[in-house]
Scaffold this active site. Structure first.
Site, PDB file in Angstrom:
ATOM      1  N   GLU A 170       0.834  -1.211   0.000  1.00  0.00           N
ATOM      2  CA  GLU A 170       0.000   0.000   0.000  1.00  0.00           C
ATOM      3  C   GLU A 170       0.866   1.257   0.000  1.00  0.00           C
ATOM      4  OE1 GLU A 170      -3.499   1.871   2.949  1.00  0.00           O
ATOM      5  OE2 GLU A 170      -2.271   0.174   3.596  1.00  0.00           O
ATOM      6  N   LYS A 186      -9.206   2.811  -2.366  1.00  0.00           N
ATOM      7  CA  LYS A 186      -9.498   2.102  -1.112  1.00  0.00           C
ATOM      8  C   LYS A 186     -10.854   2.530  -0.566  1.00  0.00           C
ATOM      9  CE  LYS A 186      -7.208   1.223   3.378  1.00  0.00           C
ATOM     10  NZ  LYS A 186      -5.982   1.535   4.154  1.00  0.00           N
ATOM     11  N   CYS A 215      -5.423  -3.129   1.967  1.00  0.00           N
ATOM     12  CA  CYS A 215      -5.300  -3.256   3.428  1.00  0.00           C
ATOM     13  C   CYS A 215      -6.640  -3.427   4.138  1.00  0.00           C
ATOM     14  CB  CYS A 215      -4.527  -2.051   3.979  1.00  0.00           C
ATOM     15  SG  CYS A 215      -3.680  -2.399   5.548  1.00  0.00           S
ATOM     16  N   SER A 235       0.593  -2.837   7.007  1.00  0.00           N
ATOM     17  CA  SER A 235      -0.017  -3.285   8.263  1.00  0.00           C
ATOM     18  C   SER A 235       1.048  -3.344   9.358  1.00  0.00           C
ATOM     19  CB  SER A 235      -0.644  -4.674   8.069  1.00  0.00           C
ATOM     20  OG  SER A 235      -1.193  -5.161   9.272  1.00  0.00           O
ATOM     21  N   LYS A 248      -0.288 -10.286  15.843  1.00  0.00           N
ATOM     22  CA  LYS A 248      -0.991  -9.718  14.690  1.00  0.00           C
ATOM     23  C   LYS A 248      -1.047 -10.704  13.514  1.00  0.00           C
ATOM     24  CE  LYS A 248      -2.732  -6.030  12.456  1.00  0.00           C
ATOM     25  NZ  LYS A 248      -1.957  -4.774  12.355  1.00  0.00           N
ATOM     26  N   GLY A 289      24.089  -1.299  34.554  1.00  0.00           N
ATOM     27  CA  GLY A 289      24.206  -2.620  35.167  1.00  0.00           C
ATOM     28  C   GLY A 289      22.849  -3.213  35.489  1.00  0.00           C
ATOM     29  N   GLY A 290      21.767  -2.480  35.141  1.00  0.00           N
ATOM     30  CA  GLY A 290      20.412  -2.971  35.351  1.00  0.00           C
ATOM     31  C   GLY A 290      19.869  -3.642  34.102  1.00  0.00           C
ATOM     32  N   ASP A 342      17.165  -3.068  32.133  1.00  0.00           N
ATOM     33  CA  ASP A 342      16.664  -2.296  30.985  1.00  0.00           C
ATOM     34  C   ASP A 342      17.793  -1.813  30.093  1.00  0.00           C
ATOM     35  OD1 ASP A 342      13.846  -2.351  31.799  1.00  0.00           O
ATOM     36  OD2 ASP A 342      14.496  -1.073  33.443  1.00  0.00           O
ATOM     37  N   ASN A 386      16.192  12.512  41.949  1.00  0.00           N
ATOM     38  CA  ASN A 386      15.979  13.002  40.582  1.00  0.00           C
ATOM     39  C   ASN A 386      17.183  13.788  40.074  1.00  0.00           C
ATOM     40  OD1 ASN A 386      13.429  11.883  40.463  1.00  0.00           O
ATOM     41  ND2 ASN A 386      12.387  13.740  41.121  1.00  0.00           N
ATOM     42  N   LYS A 406       4.106  13.500  31.877  1.00  0.00           N
ATOM     43  CA  LYS A 406       5.451  12.979  31.633  1.00  0.00           C
ATOM     44  C   LYS A 406       5.523  12.255  30.291  1.00  0.00           C
ATOM     45  CE  LYS A 406       7.527  12.124  36.192  1.00  0.00           C
ATOM     46  NZ  LYS A 406       8.136  11.078  37.058  1.00  0.00           N
TER      47      LYS A 406
END
Length: 533
Positions: free
Chosen positions: A38, A105, A141, A167, A173, A283-284, A286, A363, A502
């Protein structure tokens, strides 16, 4: 099936991609028909580029350029076009310099990440044309997700359908696509050729996976995921069926998800012209997963990691970060944030006098790290990858202008529990994440002996509540009735609601769910909604 990775807005480049693929299909496969996704000419989603005054002129120039090639194969390609003052999402069939048919379409999606009614007018007519003695139909689509376009094509005698797609991926999916097209093929009594775009575009990843469904509803041909491909399909006019190919093994969901993240990051970095990336390696879990994906996507020579320790950074974290950087072979530096933290505290001494320590000091550590990474980015041109996950972003367990400072958040739509699963999966391919990173309790290490669960419910509970509230739109009462602690549920929902401000300031990140934080979920920051029921 030409499963290509076009670049949004690069009409000249996308035209060359079409020409190159048609020539290759004709030369190597003796193709009679080459089908593209598409809106291939402008790529999907073009968004407000469609409103640029020069868009239509560029599209018309590209269509003329394609006509001038005089392809021997029928080329079916998607593009936007203005007719009688209205803009349509169109597909046309071209052979030997002549456009045989053109289709507009009919079903324009306007949900989740889709916003097509902002740009396009719906078509109303089926498109069925003669193709080497076969009556073939074209749809685009979303048309295939509704019964009317198939019904129209069947009424006009269609024996085969080409469905052009852009898509985007979300988990599970492909199973939904195959199940739906199987039903449509059976009801229409015709095979369906489903051609999908591949590649990353901002937060979206188009996963490819083009396939063919027989008139009996069986998937008989299946292309690869996550990469460009020319997929040959042989149709027998005597049996009116495609010759079945060996299907690839069913992919593991974690493998699919990991490859989507790799593709999404690679295309965001390369399509936007970045030469390298940099991230804070704590060192974490994530940052460790983000680093592994970055190296797999871009190569170790394009990735830099910076450990920025402070008083509360454990020796284990320092060791794990150094170990992973060494295993992956990335450029690695250690820069303590203590001098700048102390300078900030000295400058703020009068303002803070007489006030107890609280989250401010925590923080400030995160913001020192953010400043360091952004300075490195400015000096070197490297894109800063932030490392926050969906669970943290949902409840605001992150610091504006600190760990949220950067250009791209790879794990933005990945829940914390899935982060652990993906880290474990990556280590099955080769142990690049130290096992202790995966095994120990998560901690931001912004205070002595800090653990995430000091402030949040256990992640296996938190992620279930978040999925019910964010993705399923369940109320607090419904979630509580499902067996979750009432106080915990209300607290989590409150945190989600108050931290919308945030998320509006968070970097872009890859969408993997049906409701990511972005175009999927647009909640007002200022509101008086009561989420209890």
């Amino acid at each position: 099936m030409a499963q290509v990775n076009p670049l949004v807005g690069d009409i000249e480049g996308n035209t060359q991609t079409i020409i190159r693929n048609v020539e290759q299909a004709q030369h190597h496969h003796q193709a009679d028909v080459v089908v593209f996704p598409e809106l291939t000419l402008c790529a999907y989603p073009p968004e407000d580029l469609l409103l640029r005054p020069s868009m239509q002129r560029r599209i018309e120039d590209a269509l003329q350029q394609l006509s001038a090639q005089a392809f021997s194969a029928v080329v079916i390609v998607g593009y936007p076009r203005i007719k009688d003052g209205q803009r349509f999402n169109m597909a046309g069939a071209l052979i030997k310099g002549q456009w045989l048919v053109e289709y507009a379409k009919q079903e324009l999606p306007n949900y989740q990440v889709f916003d097509e009614r902002r740009y396009f007018k719906s078509g109303s007519d089926a498109c069925v044309f003669e193709l080497k003695g076969i009556k073939a139909a074209i749809t685009i689509c979303e048309d295939i997700w509704h019964p009317d376009p198939m019904r129209q094509a069947k009424q006009q005698g269609a024996q085969l359908m080409f469905n052009l797609n852009a898509s985007p991926f979300h988990q599970h999916k492909q199973q939904q696509r195959i199940a739906l097209l199987s039903q449509q093929a059976r009801e229409g009594g015709m095979a369906i050729v489903y051609v999908n775009q591949v590649g990353g575009q901002d937060e979206l990843v188009f996963d490819g996976g083009s396939f063919v469904t027989s008139a009996e509803g069986h998937c008989c041909i299946h292309g690869p995921f996550h990469k460009e491909a020319l997929i040959p399909c042989r149709f027998d006019r005597n049996t009116m069926a495609f010759e079945t190919q060996a299907l690839p093994p069913v992919a593991d969901e974690l493998d699919i998800l990991y490859q989507v993240l790799v593709l999404g990051l690679r295309d965001y970095v390369t399509k936007n012209g970045f030469k390298q990336v940099v991230l804070g390696l704590s060192g974490g879990i994530d940052s460790s997963l983000t680093l592994a994906i970055a190296v797999d996507a871009l190569g170790a020579d394009k990735v830099s990691a910076v450990m920025m320790p402070f008083t509360y950074t454990s020796q284990l974290s320092r060791n794990d970060a150094a170990s992973q950087a060494s295993r992956l072979g990335v450029n690695y530096q250690v820069i303590s944030i203590e001098p700048m933290y102390n300078a900030f505290m000295a400058g703020l001494a009068d303002v803070f006098a007489g006030k107890p320590k609280d989250l401010t000091e925590q923080n400030l550590q995160a913001r020192c790290r953010g400043v360091m990474l952004m300075a490195i980015s400015n000096k070197t041109g490297a894109l800063v990858l932030t490392t926050g996950n969906k669970s943290e972003l949902a409840v605001g367990y992150s610091t504006l202008y600190g760990d949220m400072a950067g250009g791209f958040d790879l794990l933005k739509d990945v829940p914390k529990t899935t982060v652990f699963k993906l880290a474990g999966y990556r280590n099955t391919l080769g142990e690049v994440i130290p096992p202790s990173v995966i095994e120990r309790p998560p901690s931001a290490e912004l205070a002595p002996d800090q653990k995430d669960e000091d402030n949040l419910p256990p992640y296996d509970i938190l992620d279930q509540i978040l999925a019910r509230y964010i993705e399923n739109d369940e109320s607090a009462d419904t979630i509580i009735a499902a067996g979750f602690d009432g106080e915990t549920v209300r607290r989590v929902i409150h945190l989600v609601d108050i931290n919308e401000y945030k998320r509006r300031q968070a970097p872009l990140g890859i969408r993997i769910s049906q409701k990511g934080f972005g175009r999927d979920r647009r909640y007002p920051i200022t509101n008086g909604w009561k989420p209890g029921v």
